[in-house]
Design a protein around this motif. Structure first.
Motif, PDB file in Angstrom:
ATOM      1  N   GLY A  77      63.713 136.031 -47.597  1.00 14.51           N
ATOM      2  CA  GLY A  77      63.408 135.620 -46.217  1.00 14.51           C
ATOM      3  C   GLY A  77      64.651 135.135 -45.498  1.00 14.51           C
ATOM      4  O   GLY A  77      64.891 135.478 -44.326  1.00 14.51           O
ATOM      5  N   ALA A  78      65.474 134.354 -46.201  1.00 15.72           N
ATOM      6  CA  ALA A  78      66.707 133.833 -45.596  1.00 15.72           C
ATOM      7  C   ALA A  78      67.665 134.971 -45.259  1.00 15.72           C
ATOM      8  O   ALA A  78      68.297 134.996 -44.196  1.00 15.72           O
ATOM      9  CB  ALA A  78      67.382 132.847 -46.562  1.00 15.72           C
ATOM     10  N   PHE A  79      67.755 135.921 -46.178  1.00 16.01           N
ATOM     11  CA  PHE A  79      68.624 137.081 -45.998  1.00 16.01           C
ATOM     12  C   PHE A  79      68.204 137.865 -44.752  1.00 16.01           C
ATOM     13  O   PHE A  79      69.033 138.245 -43.909  1.00 16.01           O
ATOM     14  CB  PHE A  79      68.536 137.933 -47.270  1.00 16.01           C
ATOM     15  N   LYS A  80      66.899 138.058 -44.617  1.00 15.77           N
ATOM     16  CA  LYS A  80      66.393 138.807 -43.466  1.00 15.77           C
ATOM     17  C   LYS A  80      66.521 137.989 -42.184  1.00 15.77           C
ATOM     18  O   LYS A  80      66.760 138.523 -41.105  1.00 15.77           O
ATOM     19  CB  LYS A  80      64.922 139.199 -43.682  1.00 15.77           C
ATOM     20  N   PHE A  81      66.346 136.668 -42.287  1.00 16.10           N
ATOM     21  CA  PHE A  81      66.471 135.789 -41.121  1.00 16.10           C
ATOM     22  C   PHE A  81      67.865 135.894 -40.530  1.00 16.10           C
ATOM     23  O   PHE A  81      68.040 136.024 -39.318  1.00 16.10           O
ATOM     24  CB  PHE A  81      66.172 134.342 -41.544  1.00 16.10           C
ATOM     25  N   LEU A  82      68.860 135.852 -41.404  1.00 10.51           N
ATOM     26  CA  LEU A  82      70.250 135.866 -40.923  1.00 10.51           C
ATOM     27  C   LEU A  82      70.605 137.207 -40.296  1.00 10.51           C
ATOM     28  O   LEU A  82      71.501 137.286 -39.462  1.00 10.51           O
ATOM     29  CB  LEU A  82      71.205 135.540 -42.078  1.00 10.51           C
ATOM     30  N   GLY A  83      69.883 138.263 -40.725  1.00  8.98           N
ATOM     31  CA  GLY A  83      70.165 139.579 -40.154  1.00  8.98           C
ATOM     32  C   GLY A  83      69.202 139.966 -39.043  1.00  8.98           C
ATOM     33  O   GLY A  83      69.262 141.085 -38.535  1.00  8.98           O
ATOM     34  N   ALA A  84      68.300 139.049 -38.665  1.00 10.19           N
ATOM     35  CA  ALA A  84      67.269 139.381 -37.666  1.00 10.19           C
ATOM     36  C   ALA A  84      67.892 139.594 -36.282  1.00 10.19           C
ATOM     37  O   ALA A  84      68.839 138.916 -35.899  1.00 10.19           O
ATOM     38  CB  ALA A  84      66.242 138.264 -37.609  1.00 10.19           C
ATOM     39  N   LYS A  85      67.290 140.542 -35.560  1.00 14.10           N
ATOM     40  CA  LYS A  85      67.843 140.883 -34.235  1.00 14.10           C
ATOM     41  C   LYS A  85      67.033 140.245 -33.110  1.00 14.10           C
ATOM     42  O   LYS A  85      67.535 140.046 -32.016  1.00 14.10           O
ATOM     43  CB  LYS A  85      67.842 142.418 -34.048  1.00 14.10           C
TER      44      LYS A  85
END
Lengths: 262, 685
Positions: free
Chosen positions: B260-268
């Motif tokens: 989730g954190a990984f995806k959060f940091l890459g969220a657009k």
């Protein structure tokens, strides 16, 4: 991409942090205790000395009997043993405590000791006799001998132990190299120059005959860069040529010939 | 992408994974399973034959890896990677099923979407787990043939079940994942339940093999099997089952939170950020919720190890591994710190939580103090000169913090502090209000009775303490007279707390216009009194532990830990009732989190992984020079306990390798979010 690199760096950093913690604590390699060499011709005093080594090593006695929190301390036990159980001599008491430790538990301790003649400790009957000799010596006078008969001794275990010479004949090549001090001057595990040349690839470079000659007549052919006379003098001073048997020599040569430098 | 209609609801999208890629991975997995099964069947049949070779050197069998990679190192790496992946694969279905069930009950689509997203990580993980399991099996038979043959002779019949259940798990897993939205919700939930049952059974069988190596049973003195069931259900089997079950959930939750954190940091978009912020929170909640009861499972495991063989227990806690537990203490302290930090960061997204911001510094002080006590060793590494000045290897003051009394006290206070952080987070945007429709005070009365009984039990236990005796080597210089004074103080104090509970109840009753007791008036004060009593009790028991014999001190950890568990249950019950119809100050602003907060989630995941590797080492290293304790000795050149520095290096290497695999898993899972390839960049001919 930048986030990916940051996360990667962070992962390595945190792992490195914990690695550092692991490097900063006490570093101790623990090897299994070596067998203590016994002989049928040992005196009681020699038995007590051997027993002390077993208590501190292979017997793992001090894990529990060292602090006194889980099991009674051993200090003065030689004096206490005789009066512990009515009708028991100190020898009877020690024998029962070692072979059947659950039978009598000193208050206020709890049961939990395994019989020492079974795994994981697995002392044989002769080793147990030496332990008894040592325990008797703690505040008392040891009186067991290697011929003492205990009711717990098994048929195999009560067979006369090998003499020390017989035990020495069964050593491996590595053990012989250690016992006779070869490893003090020659590395057997790495291409490292010590006082003498490395032997870690002796089998690759030398035939068995050449290895034999290097041991029995070290100055016959010297390795380049190493002075003569030193090895011969040291082996002579250690009494190597008087002590080593032909069987041991064969085992040692075979072992050195097996070192291929891998 | 495909829309998944389900009973009129649209759940979201499912990835279109190319049919050929899906079939390839399925066929590969089936082939792998088949090969391992055949291999095991053949070897279990010839297992009773005497293996001529006890051990083979990996560096000679596979020289391409170099001379330094011995058999122990090779097995260590493969086994640990298999365990990391297996833990993840077993844990994710557990909380995916629970979250899916919540979605089913609340009809809230986001729970179903979350469960599906977690499950997305499973299919590749499962293939990798099976691959490493197969490699491990082959390597054990090649490198340690005598051990492998012996274990086969004991556990041969279980290999059939293991392989059979493995096929079952593959069937359930792929049906559960690829069938998402294709079945009715009930059927799909049942598939998830089947997946969990089968997965847990597989773990239980494998745990039988590994625990047999530590605490063998069902074999005679010569090592011949007398009962396969007894061999499986040995002393440490169930404690390891429970410990691994809970630890898997903690570990899996942490990895899911890291995703989730990984995806959060890459969220657009804000929407994506909100969704993945929530995912990270849920994963972390699962991880920390499972983490809190984990020490109790560990205590049980330690107790059973002691129960099996005292000397094993002494080696574990007082011998060569004692410093390992200091490293463990540091890791656990870090976990508590990061868990609390994440909650405190999270309060920044909750309007109204600024009311509780002033508490954070006090909580931080308590956490740091407890961490300090928890990580203090009994003896310190010192030069001979320093030891001479200290009068030994123990520091004259710090030595008192290095014993079990201090450590149990610290960890229990740490657990309570983390729980308080969670409570503050939970009530960040809520305000308890009076309700005029209060029908009765029955539930409050029940809680009062429980709280009074709780405090009363503490008072009775305090009164009974002198009957447990005193240590002949009392630490801190206590004498029985001082102990008696302590007992009186404890008994009076906890009795006083019980009385205060009653007073609180009666006052709340008196203030209510209809003589009822409302949660708004009664709840907070009751919770406060329970916390005061429990923290005081934990510290009181900790101090008293210095003057009782060791075996009593160990037993006192049970009421300490029990009081903390009871407190968390009771306070949660009160909290749920207290804020059931609370006034909401503002909605949680998911996504409004600082990037650094996500690094707390990465930190938690990496720390859990390192901790798991370390504990795997101690479980295995405890046997010392035995492959199977008391039955089969290790006669290889690696039959010694390496230094902790070496073990740390090995654990670090496996952690890095695992995260390389995790990146691969995350990358594959993220492919579903990418556009379909449309051939627009093909070179025109």
């Amino acid at each position: 991409m930048k986030q990916g690199l940051l996360i990667t760096f962070f992962t390595f950093f945190v792992t490195f942090l914990y690695w550092c913690v692991g490097q900063s604590v006490e570093q101790k390699e623990i090897h299994p205790a070596k067998d203590v060499q016994l002989g049928a011709d040992m005196t009681t005093e020699q038995m007590a000395e051997a027993g002390k080594k077993i208590v501190e090593g292979k017997g793992t006695c001090l894990i529990c009997h060292g602090s006194g929190e889980r099991a009674p301390k051993l200090i003065g036990v030689g004096e206490r043993a005789g009066g512990r159980i009515e009708g028991y001599s100190d020898l009877d008491y020690f024998a029962e405590s070692l072979y059947e430790p659950e039978k009598y538990i000193v208050k206020p301790y709890a049961p939990g000791m395994t019989p020492v003649n079974k795994p994981p400790i697995a002392l044989n009957d002769q080793e147990i006799l030496t332990v008894i000799a040592y325990l008797q010596s703690l505040g008392g006078k040891p009186n067991v001998t290697m011929k003492t008969k205990l009711k717990y001794q098994s048929a195999e275990g009560s067979a006369a132990p090998k003499t020390q010479e017989a035990a020495a004949e069964e050593l491996t090549g590595q053990q012989l190299a250690t016992n006779y001090g070869c490893v003090a001057c020659h590395s057997l595990t790495a291409p490292v120059r010590l006082v003498g040349p490395s032997l870690y690839d002796a089998g690759k470079r030398l035939s068995k005959a050449e290895i034999y000659e290097s041991i029995m007549d070290p100055d016959a052919k010297l390795a380049e860069g190493f002075p003569g006379a030193l090895m011969g003098q040291m082996l002579g001073a250690n009494g190597f040529y008087n002590k080593v048997t032909s069987k041991q020599l064969k085992v040692l040569v075979e072992h050195l010939a097996s070192l291929q430098g891998n | 992408m495909l829309e998944i209609p389900l009973g009129g609801r649209t759940l979201g999208t499912s990835p279109v994974i190319s049919k050929s890629r899906r079939l390839f991975s399925d066929r590969f997995l089936l082939f792998l399973l088949f090969s391992v099964s055949v291999f095991l069947l053949i070897n279990s049949n010839i297992a009773l034959a005497e293996a001529p070779v006890e051990y083979r050197d990996f560096s000679k069998v596979f020289p391409v890896f170099g001379p330094k990679v011995t058999s122990r190192i090779a097995i260590w790496v493969v086994a640990q990677l298999h365990l990391y992946l297996a833990a993840f694969v077993l844990a994710v279905p557990m909380f995916a099923l629970i979250i899916e069930f919540i979605g089913y009950k609340t009809k809230d689509k986001k729970y179903d979407k979350l469960a599906y997203e977690f499950t997305k990580l499973l299919s590749v993980s499962f293939s990798l787990t099976a691959t490493f399991g197969a490699i491990l099996t082959f390597m054990l038979f090649i490198l340690y043939p005598k051990l492998a043959n012996y274990l086969s002779s004991v556990f041969g019949p279980t290999f059939f079940w293991y392989a059979f259940l493995f096929f079952g798990e593959a069937g359930f897993l792929y049906t559960y994942y690829y069938g998402w939205g294709k079945f009715s919700p009930r059927i799909h939930l049942l598939l998830g339940l089947g997946l969990n049952i089968v997965g847990t059974s597989i773990m239980f069988i494998a745990n039988g093999w590994v625990t047999f190596m530590t605490s063998p049973a069902g074999v005679d003195d010569a090592g011949n099997v007398t009962s396969v069931l007894e061999a499986m259900m040995n002393y440490t089997w169930m404690p390891i089952n429970i410990h691994r079950l809970i630890a898997n959930v903690a570990f899996g939750g942490a990895i899911a939170a890291a995703y989730g954190a990984f995806k959060f940091l890459g969220a657009k978009t804000d929407e994506e950020r909100a969704y993945y912020d929530w995912m990270g929170y849920v994963g972390n909640f699962i991880a920390i919720s499972a983490f809190l009861p984990l020490p109790f499972a560990g205590y049980w495991l330690g107790k059973e190890i002691y129960g099996f063989r005292q000397n094993l227990g002494m080696v574990l806690m007082g011998g060569g591994f004692s410093w390992l537990f200091i490293i463990q203490a540091i890791l656990i302290g870090m976990l508590f710190l990061s868990a609390n930090l994440y909650l405190w960061f999270g309060m920044g997204r909750i309007p109204g939580a600024e009311r509780f911001r002033s508490f954070i510094k006090y909580l931080l002080i308590v956490v740091m103090l407890c961490f300090g006590v928890w990580a203090t060793p009994s003896s310190v590494i010192a030069t001979p000169e320093e030891q001479g000045l200290m009068g030994g290897s123990q520091h004259p003051v710090l030595k008192f913090l290095g014993v079990m009394s201090a450590k149990n006290t610290a960890v229990n206070v740490l657990i309570l502090t983390t729980y308080i952080s969670f409570l503050l987070y939970r009530r960040g945007n809520k305000q308890a209000v009076e309700h005029q429709d209060q029908q009765s005070s029955v539930s409050q009365l029940i809680v009062l009775l429980l709280a009074v009984t709780f405090a009363g039990a503490m008072a009775v236990y305090s009164w009974m303490l002198p009957s447990f005796g005193f240590s002949s080597e009392g630490k801190l210089g206590f004498v029985p007279t001082s102990a008696t004074v302590l007992t009186y103080i404890g008994t009076i104090f906890f009795s006083g707390v019980a009385v205060l509970h009653l007073v609180n109840f009666l006052r709340a009753k008196k203030r209510h216009p209809r003589n009822l007791v409302s949660w708004a008036q009664f709840g907070n004060q009751t919770q406060f009194l329970i916390f005061v009593a429990t923290i005081s009790y934990v510290v009181f028991i900790g101090i008293y532990g210095y003057i009782v014999p060791t075996r009593i001190r160990i037993q006192m950890s049970v009421p300490q830990v029990g009081s903390v568990l009871l407190t968390m249950i009771l306070v949660t019950i009160i909290d749920v009732a207290l804020f059931k119809k609370a006034k909401i100050i503002g909605g949680i602003q998911w996504g409004k989190m600082r990037a650094i907060s996500q690094y707390c989630l990465f930190f938690t995941a990496i720390t859990f992984t390192w901790l798991m590797g370390l504990m795997g080492y101690v479980r295995s290293g405890l046997r010392q020079e035995w492959h199977v304790y008391e039955k089969l000795r290790d006669t290889s050149p690696d039959a010694f306990t390496p230094t902790l520095g070496f073990a740390s290096t090995m654990v670090s290497v496996t952690v890095i390798l695992f995260y390389v695999l995790v990146v691969f898993i995350f990358w594959l899972a993220s492919l579903s979010g990418k556009k379909q390839y449309d051939g627009s960049d093909a070179v025109a001919h």
